[in-house]
Design a protein around this motif. Structure first.
Motif: not given
Length: 252
Positions: A10-24, A177-178
């Motif tokens: 859910e966080q990946y879908i809605r708040f991906s900007y809060e995650l690091s590139t490695a976590k995504k 995020e692209v």
């Protein structure tokens, strides 16, 4: 591969900007390699698409009105010992644009030293500040804030009559995020398909719908940003780097 929770997806879908590139990247791989995670991901994507379509609280365009201060109220106290250099560095309030309905305001500050302006979007909903666009009606100007709802060092607008100017605040309908090297097609919340293509450092964005409800698109890559008015189905952005992720913001 470590099992990921529904909350993480859910966080990946809605708040991906809060995650690091490695976590995504870790989450993306987990979704690809797990049938269960992929099923949850697809369900949540559809759920939030429908929620965004039906929800009245996630407004994307907010009308603003100038808030007029009572001129009889005393101003700030200036100490006699304050130096002229301190005065030159000080900021004064040029205007305050407000929406009482959405509890959102834009503070326009002027730097006395050079008359440059700063814009600060303040809202109880942080999503209304992130990459918001202050659109002035007359003259027609779009002012884009950063991820914290701020824009500084704006020139040549100090003489505008801010007390009577018409303005709206545009909030991103969606942020995507692209990875420029992985230019895959995707769908927006209103089911419009978006295609991407990379040619050298030029990122091409294709909107499949001939009549889109979107009026603007913003590309952000680290400190660089570029705003485009959508008047055709294909838009081109020149990227500073093809090795770093960028964000596409869509506005009505």
């Amino acid at each position: 591969m470590k099992r990921i929770s529904e909350h993480t997806i859910e966080q990946y879908i809605r708040f991906s900007y809060e995650l690091s590139t490695a976590k995504k990247e870790e989450i993306r791989k987990a979704i690809e390699e797990s049938a269960e995670a992929k099923k949850i991901y697809e369900f949540l994507v559809k759920y939030y698409q429908e929620l965004d379509r039906l929800s009245d609280t996630r407004t994307s365009i907010i009308s603003l009105k100038a808030f007029r201060y009572d001129s009889k109220e005393p101003g700030p106290v200036v100490l006699a010992a304050m130096t002229s250099e301190q005065k030159k560095r000080s900021l004064t309030t040029k205007a305050t644009l407000v929406s009482e309905e959405y509890k959102t305001l834009v503070r326009v500050l002027e730097k006395e030293a050079d008359h440059s302006l700063q814009f600060h979007v303040i809202s109880g909903d942080s999503d209304r500040s992130r990459y918001a666009i202050l659109s002035l009606v007359n003259p027609e100007i779009d002012l884009v804030t950063d991820q914290n709802g701020k824009l500084k060092d704006v020139r040549n607008l100090s003489d505008l009559n801010w007390d009577s100017i018409s303005s709206i605040l545009r909030v991103p309908v969606m942020l995507v995020e692209v990875d420029p090297k992985k230019t895959e097609a995707f769908r927006l919340a209103n089911q419009e398909s978006v295609g991407l293509g990379l040619h050298g450092k030029t990122l091409e964005v294709h909107l499949s719908e001939e009549k889109t409800r979107f009026s603007r698109m913003l590309l952000v890559q680290e400190e660089y940003s570029e705003l485009k008015v959508i008047n055709q189905q294909k838009l081109s952005f020149e990227l500073p780097s093809v090795d770093k992720e960028c964000t596409l913001c869509f506005y009505e």
